[in-house]
Design an enzyme around this catalytic site. Structure first.
Site, PDB file in Angstrom:
ATOM      1  N   ASN A 209       0.856  -1.192   0.000  1.00  0.00           N
ATOM      2  CA  ASN A 209       0.000   0.000   0.000  1.00  0.00           C
ATOM      3  C   ASN A 209       0.888   1.237   0.000  1.00  0.00           C
ATOM      4  O   ASN A 209       2.106   1.138   0.037  1.00  0.00           O
ATOM      5  CB  ASN A 209      -0.984  -0.023   1.181  1.00  0.00           C
ATOM      6  CG  ASN A 209      -0.268  -0.003   2.513  1.00  0.00           C
ATOM      7  OD1 ASN A 209       0.399   0.963   2.862  1.00  0.00           O
ATOM      8  ND2 ASN A 209      -0.384  -1.106   3.259  1.00  0.00           N
ATOM      9  N   ASP A 279      -4.728  -6.074   5.222  1.00  0.00           N
ATOM     10  CA  ASP A 279      -5.774  -6.920   5.810  1.00  0.00           C
ATOM     11  C   ASP A 279      -5.714  -8.347   5.265  1.00  0.00           C
ATOM     12  O   ASP A 279      -6.176  -9.285   5.905  1.00  0.00           O
ATOM     13  CB  ASP A 279      -7.158  -6.320   5.528  1.00  0.00           C
ATOM     14  CG  ASP A 279      -7.385  -5.052   6.356  1.00  0.00           C
ATOM     15  OD1 ASP A 279      -6.940  -5.038   7.515  1.00  0.00           O
ATOM     16  OD2 ASP A 279      -7.972  -4.092   5.831  1.00  0.00           O
ATOM     17  N   PRO A 306      -3.893 -11.587  10.676  1.00  0.00           N
ATOM     18  CA  PRO A 306      -4.315 -11.342  12.056  1.00  0.00           C
ATOM     19  C   PRO A 306      -4.434  -9.839  12.300  1.00  0.00           C
ATOM     20  O   PRO A 306      -3.681  -9.058  11.718  1.00  0.00           O
ATOM     21  CB  PRO A 306      -3.167 -11.931  12.896  1.00  0.00           C
ATOM     22  CG  PRO A 306      -2.000 -12.008  11.977  1.00  0.00           C
ATOM     23  CD  PRO A 306      -2.541 -12.154  10.582  1.00  0.00           C
ATOM     24  N   ASP A 307      -5.376  -9.440  13.137  1.00  0.00           N
ATOM     25  CA  ASP A 307      -5.549  -8.027  13.462  1.00  0.00           C
ATOM     26  C   ASP A 307      -4.765  -7.727  14.739  1.00  0.00           C
ATOM     27  O   ASP A 307      -5.093  -8.221  15.818  1.00  0.00           O
ATOM     28  CB  ASP A 307      -7.031  -7.687  13.641  1.00  0.00           C
ATOM     29  CG  ASP A 307      -7.251  -6.184  13.696  1.00  0.00           C
ATOM     30  OD1 ASP A 307      -6.670  -5.533  14.599  1.00  0.00           O
ATOM     31  OD2 ASP A 307      -7.968  -5.662  12.832  1.00  0.00           O
ATOM     32  N   ILE A 308      -3.719  -6.916  14.588  1.00  0.00           N
ATOM     33  CA  ILE A 308      -2.805  -6.658  15.712  1.00  0.00           C
ATOM     34  C   ILE A 308      -3.536  -5.978  16.866  1.00  0.00           C
ATOM     35  O   ILE A 308      -3.453  -6.400  18.022  1.00  0.00           O
ATOM     36  CB  ILE A 308      -1.626  -5.775  15.246  1.00  0.00           C
ATOM     37  CG1 ILE A 308      -0.879  -6.466  14.092  1.00  0.00           C
ATOM     38  CG2 ILE A 308      -0.683  -5.470  16.402  1.00  0.00           C
ATOM     39  CD1 ILE A 308       0.116  -5.569  13.376  1.00  0.00           C
ATOM     40  N   PHE A 324      -4.956   4.067  14.473  1.00  0.00           N
ATOM     41  CA  PHE A 324      -5.162   5.055  13.414  1.00  0.00           C
ATOM     42  C   PHE A 324      -6.262   4.522  12.495  1.00  0.00           C
ATOM     43  O   PHE A 324      -6.496   3.314  12.441  1.00  0.00           O
ATOM     44  CB  PHE A 324      -3.880   5.256  12.594  1.00  0.00           C
ATOM     45  CG  PHE A 324      -3.001   6.350  13.129  1.00  0.00           C
ATOM     46  CD1 PHE A 324      -2.319   6.170  14.319  1.00  0.00           C
ATOM     47  CD2 PHE A 324      -2.846   7.539  12.446  1.00  0.00           C
ATOM     48  CE1 PHE A 324      -1.496   7.170  14.824  1.00  0.00           C
ATOM     49  CE2 PHE A 324      -2.028   8.559  12.931  1.00  0.00           C
ATOM     50  CZ  PHE A 324      -1.355   8.370  14.121  1.00  0.00           C
TER      51      PHE A 324
HETATM   52  O1  PMT Z   1       2.750   6.365   6.284  1.00  0.00           O
HETATM   53  P1  PMT Z   1       2.248   7.687   5.734  1.00  0.00           P
HETATM   54  O2  PMT Z   1       2.479   7.813   4.250  1.00  0.00           O
HETATM   55  O3  PMT Z   1       2.795   8.856   6.500  1.00  0.00           O
HETATM   56  O4  PMT Z   1       0.658   7.718   5.907  1.00  0.00           O
HETATM   57  C1  PMT Z   1       0.122   7.705   7.191  1.00  0.00           C
HETATM   58  C2  PMT Z   1      -1.105   6.796   7.281  1.00  0.00           C
HETATM   59  C3  PMT Z   1      -2.222   7.364   6.447  1.00  0.00           C
HETATM   60  C4  PMT Z   1      -0.763   5.382   6.819  1.00  0.00           C
HETATM   61  C5  PMT Z   1      -1.476   6.749   8.819  1.00  0.00           C
HETATM   62  O5  PMT Z   1      -1.789   8.045   9.242  1.00  0.00           O
HETATM   63  C6  PMT Z   1      -2.681   5.863   9.069  1.00  0.00           C
HETATM   64  O6  PMT Z   1      -3.826   6.260   9.007  1.00  0.00           O
HETATM   65  N1  PMT Z   1      -2.405   4.564   9.392  1.00  0.00           N
HETATM   66  C7  PMT Z   1      -3.442   3.520   9.547  1.00  0.00           C
HETATM   67  C8  PMT Z   1      -3.931   3.163   8.187  1.00  0.00           C
HETATM   68  C9  PMT Z   1      -4.825   1.964   8.186  1.00  0.00           C
HETATM   69  O7  PMT Z   1      -4.423   0.965   7.714  1.00  0.00           O
HETATM   70  O8  PMT Z   1      -5.988   2.090   8.764  1.00  0.00           O
HETATM   71  P2  PMT Z   1      -7.024   0.862   8.869  1.00  0.00           P
HETATM   72  O9  PMT Z   1      -8.323   1.550   8.949  1.00  0.00           O
HETATM   73  O10 PMT Z   1      -6.845  -0.137   7.785  1.00  0.00           O
HETATM   74  O11 PMT Z   1      -6.628   0.181  10.223  1.00  0.00           O
HETATM   75  C10 PMT Z   1      -7.108   0.694  11.461  1.00  0.00           C
HETATM   76  C11 PMT Z   1      -6.121   0.409  12.566  1.00  0.00           C
HETATM   77  O12 PMT Z   1      -5.991  -1.014  12.718  1.00  0.00           O
HETATM   78  C12 PMT Z   1      -4.718   0.938  12.321  1.00  0.00           C
HETATM   79  O13 PMT Z   1      -4.212   1.420  13.550  1.00  0.00           O
HETATM   80  C13 PMT Z   1      -3.927  -0.289  11.879  1.00  0.00           C
HETATM   81  O14 PMT Z   1      -2.552  -0.208  12.252  1.00  0.00           O
HETATM   82  C14 PMT Z   1      -4.640  -1.398  12.656  1.00  0.00           C
HETATM   83  N2  PMT Z   1      -4.587  -2.711  12.021  1.00  0.00           N
HETATM   84  C15 PMT Z   1      -5.069  -2.909  10.777  1.00  0.00           C
HETATM   85  C16 PMT Z   1      -5.020  -4.179  10.228  1.00  0.00           C
HETATM   86  C17 PMT Z   1      -4.466  -5.236  10.972  1.00  0.00           C
HETATM   87  N3  PMT Z   1      -4.370  -6.455  10.478  1.00  0.00           N
HETATM   88  N4  PMT Z   1      -4.004  -5.018  12.205  1.00  0.00           N
HETATM   89  C18 PMT Z   1      -4.064  -3.788  12.762  1.00  0.00           C
HETATM   90  O15 PMT Z   1      -3.647  -3.579  13.912  1.00  0.00           O
END
Ligand code: PMT
Length: 401
Positions: A209, A279, A306-308, A324
């Site tokens: 990504n 994901d 897995p979702d951390i 985030f």
């Molecule tokens: O890296 P940059 O270019 O500076 O950009 C920053 C960013 C946009 C990547 C950052 O600010 C950001 O938003 N990061 C989270 C992006 C994301 O993947 O969001 P999500 O909605 O898919 O996931 C939500 C949360 O679950 C996140 O904290 C993610 O780390 C966590 N997660 C997601 C999937 C997974 N398998 N395990 C997780 O823990």
């Protein structure tokens, strides 16, 4: 934290943005900061010392050879007096001189003689800012722990459009305010993830990504400056480890990040998930490069990673969890949903697109926690990271004392 009574040495160098430094002194004084101004000889061609003296209420120093100012080794006194050195505007010449350790004018000498953190707000023509020499000098300074503020992009005084505008006075003041958070996370262990994950398809292809890691690295840096012992777990990115970060672990896939986080957070107080974790991953990784199947298309079967965050929220005791969320629409709705669904203590949501979020230098965040929210408007990722850490520390203390 207030900057009242804190001692800021503002160094003004030769550039048209020197006029913005006048406003900056006023805004810092509004918050009762002590401001002393040092000017390079070049700066005096743009603004007079009298202007800064009137605004700061302090004598302005220009020359290393000023007999009155040097009677008591004034440059050493200034270097020791300063709690922060803010160079704004920072010209290409000053950046080069600092990168090379010069000490033949007052500003460069004070910078060498001071233990205070140095903040540099570059301001120059966009072509100059893009020049590899300037970028290399800035990189040298960043590696030494100098904190870069901006530059912004847009219309320039010379008529060009591009990156090189000095940040506005209020943005620079905000960075100074945020820089005094040093005690907030003292003695706490913080784990931060940053960047993308790569899920291999075959030996040469992967699913990834657009995350650059900039947001997560800025958060790790801000947490470290706030006194935390920071472990940074990074996906594949080309970024240098921020100063003061205690440990960096590089991983590639979501599964590797998951394992590294679970191990690193065993003793952690706070977990910050800024990484864009994939994901899904290919259900099988081909041992050899997949061949093109002319006209037949290709279907990849994906398995869920897995979702951390979800796994961490099952722990007892669990660290304070800051997630985030990157969304393209309905940011607040999706962020609030993730806050609840993943069992988080706080979430920082960013709307991606329009020059913000992934890859960009700037971002804007909406923070949510159970029973509250706050918007952090558009700013550089570094500035936002500092503001985020202030809020995080506040929420952490409110919850855990
Ligand atoms: O890296 P940059 O270019 O500076 O950009 C920053 C960013 C946009 C990547 C950052 O600010 C950001 O938003 N990061 C989270 C992006 C994301 O993947 O969001 P999500 O909605 O898919 O996931 C939500 C949360 O679950 C996140 O904290 C993610 O780390 C966590 N997660 C997601 C999937 C997974 N398998 N395990 C997780 O823990």
């Amino acid at each position: 934290m207030s900057i009242a009574q804190r001692r800021i040495l503002l160094a003004v160098t030769g550039g048209i943005a020197a006029y913005k430094a006048c406003e900056l002194v006023r805004r810092l004084r509004d918050l009762d900061a002590h401001v002393r101004v040092v000017m390079t000889e070049g700066a005096t061609h743009f603004v007079t010392a009298t202007t800064f003296q009137a605004l700061s209420g302090e004598p302005v120093r220009i020359s290393l050879w000023d007999e009155h100012g040097e009677a008591a080794m004034g440059h050493i006194e200034l270097a020791k007096w300063a709690e922060r050195i803010l160079i704004a505007p920072a010209s290409a010449d000053t950046i080069a001189r600092l990168a090379n350790g010069f000490a033949n004018d007052l500003l460069s000498t004070v910078c060498l003689a001071s233990a205070a953190p140095v903040y540099v707000a570059p301001a120059m023509n966009q072509q100059m800012w893009a020049h590899p020499a300037v970028q290399a000098n800035m990189e040298t300074l960043r590696r030494r722990g100098v904190i870069q503020l901006g530059p912004d992009s847009g219309d320039q005084a010379c008529g060009d459009i591009g990156s090189g505008r000095m940040l506005e006075a209020l943005e620079l003041r905000e960075a100074m305010v945020a820089s005094f958070v040093d005690e907030r996370l003292r003695d706490l262990k913080v784990v931060v993830t940053a960047g993308p994950t790569y899920e291999d398809i075959d030996p040469v292809r992967f699913i990834g990504n657009r995350s650059s890691g900039k947001m997560g690295f800025a958060v790790a840096e801000a947490a470290a400056y706030a006194g935390a012992e920071v472990t940074l777990i990074a996906g594949p990115v080309g970024l240098a480890t921020p100063p003061r970060v205690a440990r960096r672990i590089d991983v590639r896939s979501a599964a590797q990040m998951h394992d590294a986080v679970l191990e690193a957070t065993a003793q952690a107080d706070i977990y910050i998930g800024a990484a864009a974790v994939g994901d899904y991953r290919p259900a099988t990784v081909a041992g050899q490069k997949l061949k093109k199947r002319d006209g037949k298309g290709l279907t990849l079967e994906l398995s869920e990673n897995p979702d951390i965050l979800a796994d961490l929220s099952q722990r007892s005791p669990k660290p304070f969890l800051l997630g985030f969320a990157a969304e393209t629409h309905d940011v607040a709705v999706y962020a609030q949903d993730k806050l609840k669904r993943k069992g988080l203590d706080m979430i920082a949501a960013n709307q991606v697109g329009g020059g913000l979020g992934f890859e960009a230098e700037d971002n804007a965040l909406s923070l949510f926690w159970p029973g509250g929210e706050e918007a952090l408007p558009r700013a550089s990722k570094r500035t936002l990271a500092q503001q985020l850490i202030v809020k995080l520390a506040e929420r952490y203390r409110a919850q855990r004392g």
